[in-house]
Design a protein around this motif. Structure first.
Motif, mmCIF file in Angstrom:
data_model
loop_
_atom_site.group_PDB
_atom_site.id
_atom_site.type_symbol
_atom_site.label_atom_id
_atom_site.label_comp_id
_atom_site.label_asym_id
_atom_site.label_seq_id
_atom_site.Cartn_x
_atom_site.Cartn_y
_atom_site.Cartn_z
ATOM 1 N N ASN A 446 6.343 5.332 -0.227
ATOM 2 C CA ASN A 446 7.777 5.478 0.011
ATOM 3 C C ASN A 446 8.565 5.804 -1.248
ATOM 4 O O ASN A 446 8.184 5.420 -2.356
ATOM 5 C CB ASN A 446 8.347 4.253 0.727
ATOM 6 C CG ASN A 446 8.094 2.947 0.004
ATOM 7 O OD1 ASN A 446 8.947 2.456 -0.710
ATOM 8 N ND2 ASN A 446 6.912 2.350 0.194
ATOM 9 N N VAL A 447 9.649 6.532 -1.040
ATOM 10 C CA VAL A 447 10.563 6.953 -2.110
ATOM 11 C C VAL A 447 11.957 6.468 -1.743
ATOM 12 O O VAL A 447 12.443 6.719 -0.635
ATOM 13 C CB VAL A 447 10.574 8.477 -2.289
ATOM 14 C CG1 VAL A 447 11.520 8.872 -3.417
ATOM 15 C CG2 VAL A 447 9.166 8.995 -2.551
ATOM 16 N N LEU A 448 12.593 5.787 -2.671
ATOM 17 C CA LEU A 448 13.895 5.177 -2.440
ATOM 18 C C LEU A 448 14.907 5.675 -3.460
ATOM 19 O O LEU A 448 14.607 5.761 -4.655
ATOM 20 C CB LEU A 448 13.762 3.649 -2.559
ATOM 21 C CG LEU A 448 15.040 2.830 -2.776
ATOM 22 C CD1 LEU A 448 15.900 2.849 -1.522
ATOM 23 C CD2 LEU A 448 14.675 1.401 -3.159
ATOM 24 N N THR A 449 16.115 6.010 -3.003
ATOM 25 C CA THR A 449 17.215 6.321 -3.910
ATOM 26 C C THR A 449 18.420 5.467 -3.553
ATOM 27 O O THR A 449 18.739 5.291 -2.368
ATOM 28 C CB THR A 449 17.626 7.806 -3.849
ATOM 29 O OG1 THR A 449 18.115 8.122 -2.543
ATOM 30 C CG2 THR A 449 16.450 8.709 -4.179
ATOM 31 N N VAL A 450 19.056 4.928 -4.564
ATOM 32 C CA VAL A 450 20.283 4.150 -4.418
ATOM 33 C C VAL A 450 21.362 4.867 -5.216
ATOM 34 O O VAL A 450 21.265 4.980 -6.436
ATOM 35 C CB VAL A 450 20.103 2.716 -4.944
ATOM 36 C CG1 VAL A 450 21.356 1.892 -4.700
ATOM 37 C CG2 VAL A 450 18.885 2.056 -4.312
ATOM 38 N N THR A 451 22.395 5.352 -4.522
ATOM 39 C CA THR A 451 23.394 6.192 -5.168
ATOM 40 C C THR A 451 24.799 5.660 -4.930
ATOM 41 O O THR A 451 25.294 5.695 -3.791
ATOM 42 C CB THR A 451 23.330 7.640 -4.645
ATOM 43 O OG1 THR A 451 21.997 8.131 -4.768
ATOM 44 C CG2 THR A 451 24.269 8.541 -5.427
ATOM 45 N N PRO A 452 25.489 5.149 -5.947
ATOM 46 C CA PRO A 452 26.902 4.804 -5.794
ATOM 47 C C PRO A 452 27.729 6.088 -5.626
ATOM 48 O O PRO A 452 27.643 6.994 -6.453
ATOM 49 C CB PRO A 452 27.240 4.089 -7.102
ATOM 50 C CG PRO A 452 25.929 3.726 -7.720
ATOM 51 C CD PRO A 452 24.969 4.774 -7.274
ATOM 52 N N LEU A 453 28.509 6.161 -4.561
ATOM 53 C CA LEU A 453 29.364 7.330 -4.334
ATOM 54 C C LEU A 453 30.738 7.138 -4.939
ATOM 55 O O LEU A 453 31.396 8.102 -5.335
ATOM 56 C CB LEU A 453 29.474 7.607 -2.829
ATOM 57 C CG LEU A 453 28.134 7.857 -2.119
ATOM 58 C CD1 LEU A 453 28.365 8.134 -0.639
ATOM 59 C CD2 LEU A 453 27.362 8.995 -2.773
ATOM 60 N N ASN A 454 31.211 5.910 -4.961
ATOM 61 C CA ASN A 454 32.417 5.533 -5.690
ATOM 62 C C ASN A 454 32.331 4.036 -5.944
ATOM 63 O O ASN A 454 31.268 3.438 -5.790
ATOM 64 C CB ASN A 454 33.702 5.934 -4.941
ATOM 65 C CG ASN A 454 33.784 5.321 -3.558
ATOM 66 O OD1 ASN A 454 33.407 4.169 -3.355
ATOM 67 N ND2 ASN A 454 34.257 6.094 -2.590
ATOM 68 N N LYS A 455 33.424 3.410 -6.310
ATOM 69 C CA LYS A 455 33.365 2.009 -6.698
ATOM 70 C C LYS A 455 33.075 1.070 -5.534
ATOM 71 O O LYS A 455 32.681 -0.076 -5.751
ATOM 72 C CB LYS A 455 34.681 1.600 -7.374
ATOM 73 C CG LYS A 455 34.894 2.245 -8.734
ATOM 74 C CD LYS A 455 36.171 1.765 -9.385
ATOM 75 C CE LYS A 455 36.339 2.363 -10.779
ATOM 76 N NZ LYS A 455 37.581 1.880 -11.434
ATOM 77 N N LYS A 456 33.271 1.523 -4.308
ATOM 78 C CA LYS A 456 33.084 0.638 -3.163
ATOM 79 C C LYS A 456 32.032 1.112 -2.171
ATOM 80 O O LYS A 456 31.687 0.378 -1.257
ATOM 81 C CB LYS A 456 34.406 0.453 -2.425
ATOM 82 C CG LYS A 456 35.468 -0.274 -3.225
ATOM 83 C CD LYS A 456 36.677 -0.560 -2.346
ATOM 84 C CE LYS A 456 37.749 -1.297 -3.130
ATOM 85 N NZ LYS A 456 38.921 -1.628 -2.284
ATOM 86 N N VAL A 457 31.549 2.317 -2.320
ATOM 87 C CA VAL A 457 30.620 2.878 -1.340
ATOM 88 C C VAL A 457 29.328 3.299 -2.039
ATOM 89 O O VAL A 457 29.366 4.007 -3.049
ATOM 90 C CB VAL A 457 31.231 4.090 -0.606
ATOM 91 C CG1 VAL A 457 30.245 4.642 0.428
ATOM 92 C CG2 VAL A 457 32.541 3.701 0.067
ATOM 93 N N SER A 458 28.190 2.855 -1.498
ATOM 94 C CA SER A 458 26.898 3.299 -2.006
ATOM 95 C C SER A 458 26.084 3.874 -0.855
ATOM 96 O O SER A 458 26.294 3.536 0.315
ATOM 97 C CB SER A 458 26.136 2.151 -2.675
ATOM 98 O OG SER A 458 25.839 1.146 -1.728
ATOM 99 N N MET A 459 25.135 4.730 -1.196
ATOM 100 C CA MET A 459 24.286 5.369 -0.199
ATOM 101 C C MET A 459 22.830 5.073 -0.518
ATOM 102 O O MET A 459 22.388 5.201 -1.651
ATOM 103 C CB MET A 459 24.505 6.887 -0.190
ATOM 104 C CG MET A 459 23.651 7.622 0.838
ATOM 105 S SD MET A 459 23.873 9.421 0.768
ATOM 106 C CE MET A 459 23.019 9.814 -0.772
ATOM 107 N N ILE A 460 22.095 4.677 0.519
ATOM 108 C CA ILE A 460 20.660 4.445 0.411
ATOM 109 C C ILE A 460 19.944 5.536 1.194
ATOM 110 O O ILE A 460 20.262 5.788 2.359
ATOM 111 C CB ILE A 460 20.268 3.087 1.011
ATOM 112 C CG1 ILE A 460 21.085 1.960 0.377
ATOM 113 C CG2 ILE A 460 18.772 2.850 0.860
ATOM 114 C CD1 ILE A 460 20.866 1.797 -1.085
ATOM 115 N N LEU A 461 18.987 6.200 0.564
ATOM 116 C CA LEU A 461 18.144 7.181 1.240
ATOM 117 C C LEU A 461 16.698 6.779 0.962
ATOM 118 O O LEU A 461 16.293 6.688 -0.193
ATOM 119 C CB LEU A 461 18.424 8.593 0.733
ATOM 120 C CG LEU A 461 17.722 9.735 1.465
ATOM 121 C CD1 LEU A 461 18.157 9.781 2.928
ATOM 122 C CD2 LEU A 461 18.019 11.072 0.785
#
Length: 554
Positions: A446-461
């Protein structure tokens, strides 16, 4: 036929209205928490304690932890009880002068954001007594630090609502069934510090399901019942550390939750009943326990089943040359089924000077199972990660490999066979958000990415490719085999792949929203293996899962 009743709907509506009345919003709460590159824990676990968020290097969590912890996104270090906190009136200070004031204010804000832990008996509201705290206030703060003639009392809780839309996987595994429904959960607790050496903690949980077409899963419904009820007695607190004993019903959470977890993703939570000793000295912690499992009885009072015993010891040492190091021995006996497992394992996690994140965990399991042979099994997890700085986004990327051994004899496949038993984990956290496979007879690349989009929202793929270890059968998250390989052999080891997309939205430090979608693409196993009796797949081996969740703490 709809399983939910009118009375259940009324209870959910009442709970919703009650929650709105104390939801935790405040006029200045717009300051809310921010998200760091290690902000995975709140998204997956919906827990908010830095005690179990080794994933956090800067901040995160549903209630965001800011103080640096070990920066490994898939882990909670061993839980260590916080010292008893006394919220005496804050001393006056000149908080606008002097060196280091800004850092002290940041530290106080971090304590506010991490006040709620993954187990609520570890909550820490000491920021209410910090003269440097200048952040938002919440209505529920009025129910903390209640001084009584018989000691200090904290009252609080959590309410959570989640919507599920499940295609082709209602039940356990790929089932050919579609469903959509609502789940709600309310937790209320009282933490009574009688004196410096005695503490009493109680917590109840009520879980509801509404609107489903098929019967709810066992982890989705529970009438109001006791989740925690124990007494802590401090036996020693001195130069050689602190020793505390705990007796009663209690949740357990150790390490990265691959073996022991309260299972927060479930609408109900997992708990045990017994005795526990906790020792802490500097960066070293040792926890020893003996308990009976408490199965959920949706319509009756939950009672401990001492025919299912869980016991062992878990130790951790922080800040070593290797990073944080855990070592554990866990025993699991089921007298009803007739098996006894002993699991010895270790975990290492941390970050190199060059910025590489790492996590390794493995265990060997031995004892007796339901087969004629002695039990011999194990699992391995290996992960490497790194934060990638770009002009617009700064994702943290992880590469993980998970392996768990399986039973190789088709005639001996069953619930307690020769494969690795994952004990009491948070399976949802690691092997796909759709919970199609348990940690047994499995390869998971598995490959995981954790990306903050701004100060309150993050995206997990998160992408997973699943494959069986032995050409017998995959197992569910409750360790049941999907097919009978003796009568219905598996045609392929290729199980398929899953992609998970999840957005974590922190409205403020007490209110959080999750929005997620997952898709499973069935592999050759499903195309070449006859579906179990009672299931009709109609050559559709893919599945979809959409969900929305709102959580408030008070």
């Amino acid at each position: 036929m709809m399983v939910s009743s009118i009375s259940r709907r009324r209870r959910m509506i009442f709970a919703a209205l009650s929650t709105m009345a104390i939801a935790g919003f405040s006029a200045d709460a717009v300051q809310a928490q921010e998200i760091s590159e290690y902000g995975l824990e709140p998204v997956i676990l919906q827990t908010a304690g830095e005690e179990e968020a080794a994933v956090v290097s800067d901040v995160i969590e549903q209630s965001e932890s800011v103080a640096p912890a070990q920066p490994v996104p898939m882990s909670e270090p061993y839980y260590v009880e916080q010292p008893a906190v006394s919220y005496a009136p804050a001393p006056a200070c000149n908080c606008n002068a002097g060196a280091g004031v800004a850092k002290k204010k940041e530290a106080a804000m971090a304590k506010m954001k991490s006040a709620y832990a993954g187990v609520f008996y570890a909550n820490d509201f000491s920021y209410l007594n910090d003269p440097y705290y200048a952040g938002p206030s919440f209505f529920a703060d009025n129910f903390k630090n209640l001084q009584t003639p018989f000691g200090k009392l904290d009252l609080g809780g959590e309410t959570r609502y989640r919507y599920h839309n499940e295609r082709n996987h209602r039940g356990v595994g790929i089932t050919g069934r579609d469903d959509n429904f609502w789940l709600s959960r309310t937790r209320l607790y009282a933490d009574w510090e009688v004196c410096d050496n005695i503490r009493v903690y109680g917590e109840m949980l009520n879980a509801e399901s509404m609107g489903e077409q098929f019967a709810p899963r066992p982890i989705e419904e529970q009438d109001a019942d006791i989740l925690n009820l124990f007494v802590d007695v401090k036996l020693y607190d001195g130069d050689l550390g602190k020793l505390t004993t705990r007796v009663g019903r209690q949740e357990l959470l150790f390490g990265a939750q691959r073996t022991v977890s309260p299972l927060d993703w479930a609408n109900t939570r997992r708990t045990f009943e017994g005795v526990r000793g906790m020792y802490q000295y500097g960066d070293t912690s040792i926890d020893a326990f003996w308990t009976g499992f408490v199965p959920v009885q949706p319509d009756d009072a939950d009672e401990a089943n001492y025919d299912i015993q869980f016991y062992g010891a878990y130790a951790t040492r922080k800040n070593t040359a290797l990073g944080n190091v855990d070592a554990y021995w866990l025993g699991s006996d089921d007298r009803t089924r007739g098996y006894s497992y002993q699991t010895a394992g270790s975990r290492i996690s941390g970050k190199t000077d060059g910025g590489t994140l790492y996590e390794f965990e493995g265990a060997y399991q031995f004892g007796e199972d339901e087969t004629p042979n002695d039990h011999s099994a194990g699992f391995i997890t290996a992960g490497l990660g790194r934060k990638i700085e770009t002009k617009h986004l700064s994702p943290t990327v992880w590469l993980y490999y998970d392996w768990a051994s399986g039973e190789d004899d088709p005639n001996e496949v069953q619930r307690a066979d020769g494969g690795y038993d994952h004990l009491y984990p948070l399976a949802h956290k690691y092997n796909g958000f759709m919970d199609l496979f348990g940690r047994r007879n499995l390869h998971d690349f598995n490959v995981l990415t954790v990306t903050p989009l701004n100060k309150k929202v993050s995206m997990i793929l998160w992408y997973h490719y699943f494959r069986m270890d032995q050409a017998t059968t995959p197992y569910s998250v409750v360790m049941t085999p999907y097919n009978d390989p003796a009568a219905n052999p598996a045609g392929s080891k290729d199980l398929g792949s899953e992609i998970d997309l999840l957005f974590n939205i922190n409205l403020n430090a007490r209110n959080n929203v999750l929005l997620g979608y997952s898709h499973f693409m069935g592999g050759d196993y499903y195309k070449t293996t006859t579906a179990p009796a009672g299931l009709t797949l109609d050559n559709d081996f893919d599945a979809d899962f959409f969900y929305f969740q709102y959580t408030t703490r008070y």
